[in-house]
Design a protein around this motif. Structure first.
Motif, PDB file in Angstrom:
ATOM      1  N   MET A 289       0.963   9.994   5.019  1.00 27.25           N
ATOM      2  CA  MET A 289       1.736   9.333   3.969  1.00 27.25           C
ATOM      3  C   MET A 289       1.497   9.949   2.597  1.00 27.25           C
ATOM      4  O   MET A 289       2.421  10.453   1.948  1.00 27.25           O
ATOM      5  CB  MET A 289       1.419   7.836   3.939  1.00 27.25           C
ATOM      6  CG  MET A 289       2.321   7.036   3.024  1.00 27.25           C
ATOM      7  SD  MET A 289       1.859   5.282   2.969  1.00 27.25           S
ATOM      8  CE  MET A 289       2.186   4.790   4.661  1.00 27.25           C
TER       9      MET A 289
ATOM     10  N   CYS B  83       0.513   4.605  -2.451  1.00 26.64           N
ATOM     11  CA  CYS B  83       0.161   5.943  -1.951  1.00 26.64           C
ATOM     12  C   CYS B  83       1.170   6.985  -2.410  1.00 26.64           C
ATOM     13  O   CYS B  83       0.793   8.111  -2.771  1.00 26.64           O
ATOM     14  CB  CYS B  83       0.096   5.924  -0.425  1.00 26.64           C
ATOM     15  SG  CYS B  83      -1.293   4.989   0.244  1.00 26.64           S
TER      16      CYS B  83
ATOM     17  N   GLY C 273      -8.426   3.648   4.445  1.00 25.46           N
ATOM     18  CA  GLY C 273      -7.474   3.130   5.422  1.00 25.46           C
ATOM     19  C   GLY C 273      -8.125   2.822   6.756  1.00 25.46           C
ATOM     20  O   GLY C 273      -7.785   1.828   7.411  1.00 25.46           O
TER      21      GLY C 273
ATOM     22  N   ILE D 162      -2.325   6.857   6.643  1.00 27.68           N
ATOM     23  CA  ILE D 162      -2.225   6.495   5.226  1.00 27.68           C
ATOM     24  C   ILE D 162      -2.562   7.679   4.324  1.00 27.68           C
ATOM     25  O   ILE D 162      -1.833   7.989   3.370  1.00 27.68           O
ATOM     26  CB  ILE D 162      -3.156   5.305   4.921  1.00 27.68           C
ATOM     27  CG1 ILE D 162      -2.635   4.047   5.594  1.00 27.68           C
ATOM     28  CG2 ILE D 162      -3.291   5.087   3.412  1.00 27.68           C
ATOM     29  CD1 ILE D 162      -3.620   2.891   5.592  1.00 27.68           C
TER      30      ILE D 162
ATOM     31  N   CYS E 225      -8.844  -1.364  -0.727  1.00 25.85           N
ATOM     32  CA  CYS E 225      -7.906  -0.332  -0.297  1.00 25.85           C
ATOM     33  C   CYS E 225      -6.719  -0.212  -1.252  1.00 25.85           C
ATOM     34  O   CYS E 225      -6.200   0.880  -1.464  1.00 25.85           O
ATOM     35  CB  CYS E 225      -7.412  -0.640   1.122  1.00 25.85           C
ATOM     36  SG  CYS E 225      -6.613   0.761   1.929  1.00 25.85           S
TER      37      CYS E 225
ATOM     38  N   CYS F 266      -7.929   8.189   3.402  1.00 24.47           N
ATOM     39  CA  CYS F 266      -8.171   8.183   4.839  1.00 24.47           C
ATOM     40  C   CYS F 266      -9.350   7.270   5.179  1.00 24.47           C
ATOM     41  O   CYS F 266      -9.246   6.401   6.061  1.00 24.47           O
ATOM     42  CB  CYS F 266      -8.440   9.595   5.330  1.00 24.47           C
ATOM     43  SG  CYS F 266      -8.784   9.704   7.107  1.00 24.47           S
TER      44      CYS F 266
ATOM     45  N   HIS G 182       5.901   2.756   7.700  1.00 32.24           N
ATOM     46  CA  HIS G 182       4.924   1.660   7.692  1.00 32.24           C
ATOM     47  C   HIS G 182       5.526   0.398   8.305  1.00 32.24           C
ATOM     48  O   HIS G 182       4.896  -0.259   9.154  1.00 32.24           O
ATOM     49  CB  HIS G 182       4.473   1.407   6.253  1.00 32.24           C
ATOM     50  CG  HIS G 182       3.234   0.593   6.160  1.00 32.24           C
ATOM     51  ND1 HIS G 182       2.544   0.406   4.972  1.00 32.24           N
ATOM     52  CD2 HIS G 182       2.544  -0.126   7.082  1.00 32.24           C
ATOM     53  CE1 HIS G 182       1.493  -0.358   5.192  1.00 32.24           C
ATOM     54  NE2 HIS G 182       1.480  -0.703   6.457  1.00 32.24           N
TER      55      HIS G 182
ATOM     56  N   LEU H  76       0.824  -1.211   0.000  1.00 32.67           N
ATOM     57  CA  LEU H  76       0.000   0.000   0.000  1.00 32.67           C
ATOM     58  C   LEU H  76       0.857   1.259   0.000  1.00 32.67           C
ATOM     59  O   LEU H  76       0.466   2.281  -0.584  1.00 32.67           O
ATOM     60  CB  LEU H  76      -0.925  -0.015   1.226  1.00 32.67           C
ATOM     61  CG  LEU H  76      -1.852   1.183   1.406  1.00 32.67           C
ATOM     62  CD1 LEU H  76      -2.799   1.318   0.213  1.00 32.67           C
ATOM     63  CD2 LEU H  76      -2.648   1.055   2.704  1.00 32.67           C
ATOM     64  N   THR H  77       2.033   1.205   0.619  1.00 33.03           N
ATOM     65  CA  THR H  77       2.875   2.395   0.753  1.00 33.03           C
ATOM     66  C   THR H  77       3.348   2.941  -0.590  1.00 33.03           C
ATOM     67  O   THR H  77       3.127   4.122  -0.884  1.00 33.03           O
ATOM     68  CB  THR H  77       4.066   2.096   1.670  1.00 33.03           C
ATOM     69  OG1 THR H  77       3.571   1.711   2.948  1.00 33.03           O
ATOM     70  CG2 THR H  77       4.956   3.308   1.808  1.00 33.03           C
TER      71      THR H  77
END
Length: 296
Positions: free
Chosen positions: A158, A22, A185, A154, A283, A182, A53, A18-19
């Protein structure tokens, strides 16, 4: 090799996907603001986000193990921790040190960005560090704070933080995308907490589902999903999102399936991994589809 395996498993490496998604979305919103891509800055922002994370995951795994919660959870592919420390207790110190190293690296990179891009980054940076350090120890004992903590980290720390770190000014588009992530997450963690509710309660946690019940947690899940749809529709109608961002609505298909499964199975949702998988897919799909729409 054993230390590396402990860090890999306890950081929940597959969930770190996910990081970069984003950060990639932040690059897309920055480009929409007229910023030319700086790949060195993008890489540094990505490293900072990944270390944050991974750091929070490592510290959470360590504290859940030392606090006894790991011994009570019923693990699923998406909840209950990695299970590595209960099987390899001697690795606990390694995981703790790796977690704090992640915090230190995140703080160092964040300080560099503040010095080079300006003090506007202080707010998401300090909030993000507070979430990393305080989540397992304090935040999950405050139900409303715990409810919004994941999405805040998130979406705003992030994604919006990376947008600002790249040198882009805050825009309606960056705020809208941060709001969408948001809400998504918050739902990501909210549903994943349900299978562990008994273990978390015994371990002293007081997150939203423990204090208000699974039915209220389902209501919050639906509320966050409706908020995503409303923000997405507003972005399209107001011209903040391009017309082809209509395809980002596909992310709400697995989210709706997860909501239906949550309603049907309630506290037993952990026995139906497809519901948790749909929640994760929703997500992950959202930043992918939004980023693709903004990059066309």
């Amino acid at each position: 090799m054993q230390a590396l395996a402990a860090v890999w498993h306890s950081s929940r490496a597959p969930f770190l996907l996910l990081t970069p998604l984003c950060v990639a979305l932040a690059a897309a919103t920055a480009a929409r603001a007229g910023l030319q891509p700086d790949y060195a800055l993008l890489a540094l922002a990505g490293i900072g986000a990944l270390s944050a994370h991974a750091g929070v995951n490592l510290l959470n795994e360590y504290l859940d193990f030392t606090g006894g919660i790991d011994g009570m959870t019923r693990r699923t592919p998406f909840s209950g921790g990695s299970g590595h420390l209960p099987a390899h207790p001697a690795a606990a110190g390694t995981v703790r040190r790796a977690g704090w190293s992640g915090v230190a690296l995140t703080a160092a990179i964040g300080l560099w960005f503040v010095l080079h891009q300006g003090p506007l980054l202080l707010l998401p940076g300090l909030i993000g560090l507070s979430l990393i350090v305080g989540y397992t120890r304090w935040i999950n004992r405050h139900p409303w704070l715990c409810l919004i903590a994941p999405g805040t980290g998130i979406g705003f720390c992030m994604m919006l933080g990376a947008h600002l770190a790249l040198g882009a000014p805050p825009t309606a588009l960056s705020w809208l995308c941060a709001g969408l992530l948001c809400a998504a997450g918050n739902n990501l963690l909210l549903l994943n907490q349900i299978p562990d509710i008994d273990a978390d309660r015994a371990g002293g946690r007081r997150h939203f589902a423990i204090v208000y019940g699974v039915r209220a947690a389902f209501g919050a899940y639906v509320g966050f999903l409706l908020a995503q749809i409303a923000l997405w529709r507003y972005g399209l109608l107001a011209g903040i999102l391009p017309d082809h961002a209509v395809w980002a609505g596909l992310a709400f298909v697995p989210a709706t399936a997860a909501a239906m499964g949550f309603r049907r199975f309630g506290a037993d949702v952990g026995r139906h991994p497809w519901v948790l998988a749909a929640n994760v897919a929703a997500c992950l799909l959202l930043p992918v589809l939004l980023g693709a729409a903004l990059s066309v």
